[in-house]
Scaffold this motif. Structure first.
Motif, PDB file in Angstrom:
ATOM      1  N   LEU A  12       0.592  -1.211   0.151  1.00 23.07           N
ATOM      2  CA  LEU A  12      -0.114   0.043   0.125  1.00 23.07           C
ATOM      3  C   LEU A  12       0.942   1.312   0.123  1.00 23.07           C
ATOM      4  O   LEU A  12       0.378   2.342  -0.582  1.00 23.07           O
ATOM      5  CB  LEU A  12      -0.861   0.006   1.241  1.00 23.07           C
ATOM      6  CG  LEU A  12      -1.993  -0.803   1.134  1.00 23.07           C
ATOM      7  CD1 LEU A  12      -2.936  -0.864   2.354  1.00 23.07           C
ATOM      8  CD2 LEU A  12      -2.965  -0.290   0.056  1.00 23.07           C
ATOM      9  N   GLY A  13       2.137   1.089   0.619  1.00 20.53           N
ATOM     10  CA  GLY A  13       2.829   2.175   0.733  1.00 20.53           C
ATOM     11  C   GLY A  13       3.470   2.668  -0.659  1.00 20.53           C
ATOM     12  O   GLY A  13       3.696   3.913  -1.001  1.00 20.53           O
ATOM     13  N   ILE A  14       4.226   1.846  -1.207  1.00 23.40           N
ATOM     14  CA  ILE A  14       4.883   1.910  -2.365  1.00 23.40           C
ATOM     15  C   ILE A  14       4.342   2.387  -3.766  1.00 23.40           C
ATOM     16  O   ILE A  14       4.447   3.598  -4.034  1.00 23.40           O
ATOM     17  CB  ILE A  14       6.070   0.928  -2.507  1.00 23.40           C
ATOM     18  CG1 ILE A  14       6.850   0.688  -1.317  1.00 23.40           C
ATOM     19  CG2 ILE A  14       6.893   1.015  -3.681  1.00 23.40           C
ATOM     20  CD1 ILE A  14       8.203   1.160  -1.291  1.00 23.40           C
ATOM     21  N   PRO A  15       3.468   1.268  -4.087  1.00 26.25           N
ATOM     22  CA  PRO A  15       2.800   1.882  -5.521  1.00 26.25           C
ATOM     23  C   PRO A  15       1.685   2.669  -5.280  1.00 26.25           C
ATOM     24  O   PRO A  15       1.412   3.435  -6.282  1.00 26.25           O
ATOM     25  CB  PRO A  15       2.429   0.519  -6.125  1.00 26.25           C
ATOM     26  CG  PRO A  15       2.425  -0.630  -5.109  1.00 26.25           C
ATOM     27  CD  PRO A  15       3.409   0.099  -3.892  1.00 26.25           C
ATOM     28  N   PHE A  16       0.914   2.520  -4.378  1.00 30.89           N
ATOM     29  CA  PHE A  16      -0.533   3.224  -4.440  1.00 30.89           C
ATOM     30  C   PHE A  16      -0.521   4.488  -3.656  1.00 30.89           C
ATOM     31  O   PHE A  16      -1.526   5.245  -3.803  1.00 30.89           O
ATOM     32  CB  PHE A  16      -1.667   2.091  -3.656  1.00 30.89           C
ATOM     33  CG  PHE A  16      -1.869   0.944  -4.453  1.00 30.89           C
ATOM     34  CD1 PHE A  16      -2.530   1.108  -5.897  1.00 30.89           C
ATOM     35  CD2 PHE A  16      -1.348  -0.505  -4.245  1.00 30.89           C
ATOM     36  CE1 PHE A  16      -2.365  -0.040  -6.748  1.00 30.89           C
ATOM     37  CE2 PHE A  16      -1.436  -1.445  -4.967  1.00 30.89           C
ATOM     38  CZ  PHE A  16      -2.028  -1.274  -6.284  1.00 30.89           C
ATOM     39  N   ALA A  17       0.126   4.464  -2.458  1.00 27.16           N
ATOM     40  CA  ALA A  17      -0.046   5.754  -1.715  1.00 27.16           C
ATOM     41  C   ALA A  17       0.834   6.978  -2.429  1.00 27.16           C
ATOM     42  O   ALA A  17       0.474   8.039  -2.390  1.00 27.16           O
ATOM     43  CB  ALA A  17       0.530   5.837  -0.366  1.00 27.16           C
ATOM     44  N   GLU A  18       1.725   6.539  -3.444  1.00 26.53           N
ATOM     45  CA  GLU A  18       2.334   7.613  -4.111  1.00 26.53           C
ATOM     46  C   GLU A  18       1.474   8.261  -5.471  1.00 26.53           C
ATOM     47  O   GLU A  18       1.764   9.119  -5.969  1.00 26.53           O
ATOM     48  CB  GLU A  18       3.621   7.157  -4.677  1.00 26.53           C
ATOM     49  CG  GLU A  18       4.718   6.619  -3.808  1.00 26.53           C
ATOM     50  CD  GLU A  18       5.846   6.039  -4.407  1.00 26.53           C
ATOM     51  OE1 GLU A  18       5.765   5.615  -5.506  1.00 26.53           O
ATOM     52  OE2 GLU A  18       6.937   5.709  -3.601  1.00 26.53           O
ATOM     53  N   LEU A  19       0.283   7.387  -5.400  1.00 32.49           N
ATOM     54  CA  LEU A  19      -0.621   7.989  -6.438  1.00 32.49           C
ATOM     55  C   LEU A  19      -1.208   9.442  -6.194  1.00 32.49           C
ATOM     56  O   LEU A  19      -1.741  10.267  -6.986  1.00 32.49           O
ATOM     57  CB  LEU A  19      -1.908   7.009  -6.809  1.00 32.49           C
ATOM     58  CG  LEU A  19      -1.326   5.858  -7.503  1.00 32.49           C
ATOM     59  CD1 LEU A  19      -2.650   4.797  -7.387  1.00 32.49           C
ATOM     60  CD2 LEU A  19      -0.997   6.017  -8.810  1.00 32.49           C
ATOM     61  N   THR A  26      -3.746  17.069 -11.910  1.00 36.54           N
ATOM     62  CA  THR A  26      -5.356  17.297 -12.291  1.00 36.54           C
ATOM     63  C   THR A  26      -5.607  18.691 -12.352  1.00 36.54           C
ATOM     64  O   THR A  26      -6.487  18.915 -13.228  1.00 36.54           O
ATOM     65  CB  THR A  26      -6.358  16.626 -11.085  1.00 36.54           C
ATOM     66  OG1 THR A  26      -5.998  17.013  -9.965  1.00 36.54           O
ATOM     67  CG2 THR A  26      -5.711  15.212 -10.844  1.00 36.54           C
ATOM     68  N   PRO A  27      -5.264  19.848 -11.633  1.00 34.54           N
ATOM     69  CA  PRO A  27      -5.832  21.152 -11.971  1.00 34.54           C
ATOM     70  C   PRO A  27      -5.342  21.440 -13.582  1.00 34.54           C
ATOM     71  O   PRO A  27      -5.796  22.375 -14.299  1.00 34.54           O
ATOM     72  CB  PRO A  27      -5.132  21.929 -11.143  1.00 34.54           C
ATOM     73  CG  PRO A  27      -4.779  21.014 -10.109  1.00 34.54           C
ATOM     74  CD  PRO A  27      -4.358  19.781 -10.506  1.00 34.54           C
ATOM     75  N   HIS A  28      -4.386  20.856 -14.301  1.00 33.98           N
ATOM     76  CA  HIS A  28      -3.779  21.235 -15.677  1.00 33.98           C
ATOM     77  C   HIS A  28      -4.540  20.376 -16.460  1.00 33.98           C
ATOM     78  O   HIS A  28      -4.316  20.657 -17.714  1.00 33.98           O
ATOM     79  CB  HIS A  28      -2.212  21.104 -15.472  1.00 33.98           C
ATOM     80  CG  HIS A  28      -1.601  21.885 -14.495  1.00 33.98           C
ATOM     81  ND1 HIS A  28      -1.516  23.106 -14.396  1.00 33.98           N
ATOM     82  CD2 HIS A  28      -1.031  21.348 -13.279  1.00 33.98           C
ATOM     83  CE1 HIS A  28      -0.645  23.468 -13.353  1.00 33.98           C
ATOM     84  NE2 HIS A  28      -0.567  22.677 -12.689  1.00 33.98           N
ATOM     85  N   ILE A  29      -5.516  19.530 -16.014  1.00 35.34           N
ATOM     86  CA  ILE A  29      -6.316  18.471 -17.171  1.00 35.34           C
ATOM     87  C   ILE A  29      -7.528  19.235 -17.560  1.00 35.34           C
ATOM     88  O   ILE A  29      -8.288  20.071 -16.781  1.00 35.34           O
ATOM     89  CB  ILE A  29      -6.597  17.360 -16.449  1.00 35.34           C
ATOM     90  CG1 ILE A  29      -5.324  16.503 -16.214  1.00 35.34           C
ATOM     91  CG2 ILE A  29      -7.549  16.470 -17.399  1.00 35.34           C
ATOM     92  CD1 ILE A  29      -5.592  15.472 -15.453  1.00 35.34           C
ATOM     93  N   THR A  30      -7.539  19.477 -18.822  1.00 36.42           N
ATOM     94  CA  THR A  30      -8.920  20.227 -19.493  1.00 36.42           C
ATOM     95  C   THR A  30     -10.025  19.598 -19.531  1.00 36.42           C
ATOM     96  O   THR A  30     -10.976  20.298 -19.149  1.00 36.42           O
ATOM     97  CB  THR A  30      -8.331  20.391 -20.969  1.00 36.42           C
ATOM     98  OG1 THR A  30      -8.288  19.304 -21.507  1.00 36.42           O
ATOM     99  CG2 THR A  30      -7.167  21.564 -21.145  1.00 36.42           C
ATOM    100  N   ASN A  31     -10.093  18.230 -19.642  1.00 30.36           N
ATOM    101  CA  ASN A  31     -11.386  17.599 -19.462  1.00 30.36           C
ATOM    102  C   ASN A  31     -11.373  16.845 -18.162  1.00 30.36           C
ATOM    103  O   ASN A  31     -11.048  15.723 -17.909  1.00 30.36           O
ATOM    104  CB  ASN A  31     -11.246  16.202 -20.562  1.00 30.36           C
ATOM    105  CG  ASN A  31     -12.815  15.798 -20.719  1.00 30.36           C
ATOM    106  OD1 ASN A  31     -13.627  16.072 -19.855  1.00 30.36           O
ATOM    107  ND2 ASN A  31     -12.875  14.920 -21.709  1.00 30.36           N
ATOM    108  N   ARG A  32     -12.144  17.927 -17.214  1.00 27.48           N
ATOM    109  CA  ARG A  32     -12.028  17.100 -15.743  1.00 27.48           C
ATOM    110  C   ARG A  32     -12.982  16.132 -15.668  1.00 27.48           C
ATOM    111  O   ARG A  32     -13.117  15.381 -14.440  1.00 27.48           O
ATOM    112  CB  ARG A  32     -12.657  18.326 -14.938  1.00 27.48           C
ATOM    113  CG  ARG A  32     -11.407  19.412 -15.094  1.00 27.48           C
ATOM    114  CD  ARG A  32     -11.793  20.554 -13.872  1.00 27.48           C
ATOM    115  NE  ARG A  32     -10.580  21.421 -13.912  1.00 27.48           N
ATOM    116  CZ  ARG A  32      -9.521  21.387 -13.036  1.00 27.48           C
ATOM    117  NH1 ARG A  32      -9.771  20.837 -11.871  1.00 27.48           N
ATOM    118  NH2 ARG A  32      -8.621  22.409 -13.054  1.00 27.48           N
TER     119      ARG A  32
END
Length: 192
Positions: A12-19, A26-32
């Motif tokens: 849970l710590g290494i691959p998933f919590a870093e998400l 996400t604020p720079h994505i046009t299609n929210r």
């Protein structure tokens, strides 16, 4: 049950919590409207791929060998031989590992630049890119002097660190934000 919980904690710590770092982009994505669906599909797809690779590694290499290797996927690719024609595809696996680590490093560096520019109210991010990059290079050599130290740190300290920054801080900030909104609503209703 303890070994299962310990391994789950590390995973849970290494691959998933870093998400949580992806939320800085996400604020720079046009299609929210597609952000939630894309994030969910990416996490599910990545999780399924990790489970498949781990099951294959344990089935082919064994549990002890898989646990002791830094990149069991690379060792697994060495074992592939289809009809004495398709062989030696560990170069492809190594290339994929290298590219994925490079992309992850770029995303983490970009998020670090965004955090520093927002924290210190810097108007142009390009001013701090080179000094921050040089600082990261120097600190990477100082903090991780060798592979043994890195592995020890990654297995002992890093899962706790990523869960702290990937789960506890965001939940705490979400709670503070919802409390502020409630206080502002009650303050606005009292002023009327």
């Amino acid at each position: 049950m303890n070994p299962v919980l310990s391994a789950s904690y590390r995973l849970l710590g290494i691959p998933f919590a870093e998400l949580i770092l992806l939320l800085m982009i996400t604020p720079h994505i046009t299609n929210r409207k597609k952000i939630r669906k894309s994030m969910l599909l990416g996490v599910l797809g990545g999780g399924i791929v990790l489970v498949i690779i781990n099951v294959l590694s344990i089935a082919v290499l064994g549990a002890d060998a898989t646990a002791g290797l830094s990149y069991p996927t690379y060792e697994l690719a060495k074992e592939i031989s289809i009809g004495n024609f398709i062989q030696r595809i560990e170069v492809l696996a190594g290339g994929i590992i290298f590219i994925s680590l490079f992309v992850k490093s770029i995303i983490v560096f970009y998020v670090m630049i965004v955090i520093v520019t927002h924290t210190f109210h810097v108007s142009n991010y390009r001013i701090i890119t080179l000094p921050l990059g040089m600082l990261v290079m120097v600190l990477s050599i100082i903090i991780f002097p060798n592979v043994i130290y890195f592995r020890n740190l990654a297995f002992v300290f890093w899962p706790t660190f990523t869960l702290l920054h990937g789960l506890i801080y965001p939940v705490l900030l979400l709670g503070i934000d919802s409390l502020r909104r409630r206080l502002n609503k009650t303050k606005a209703s009292l002023e009327k």
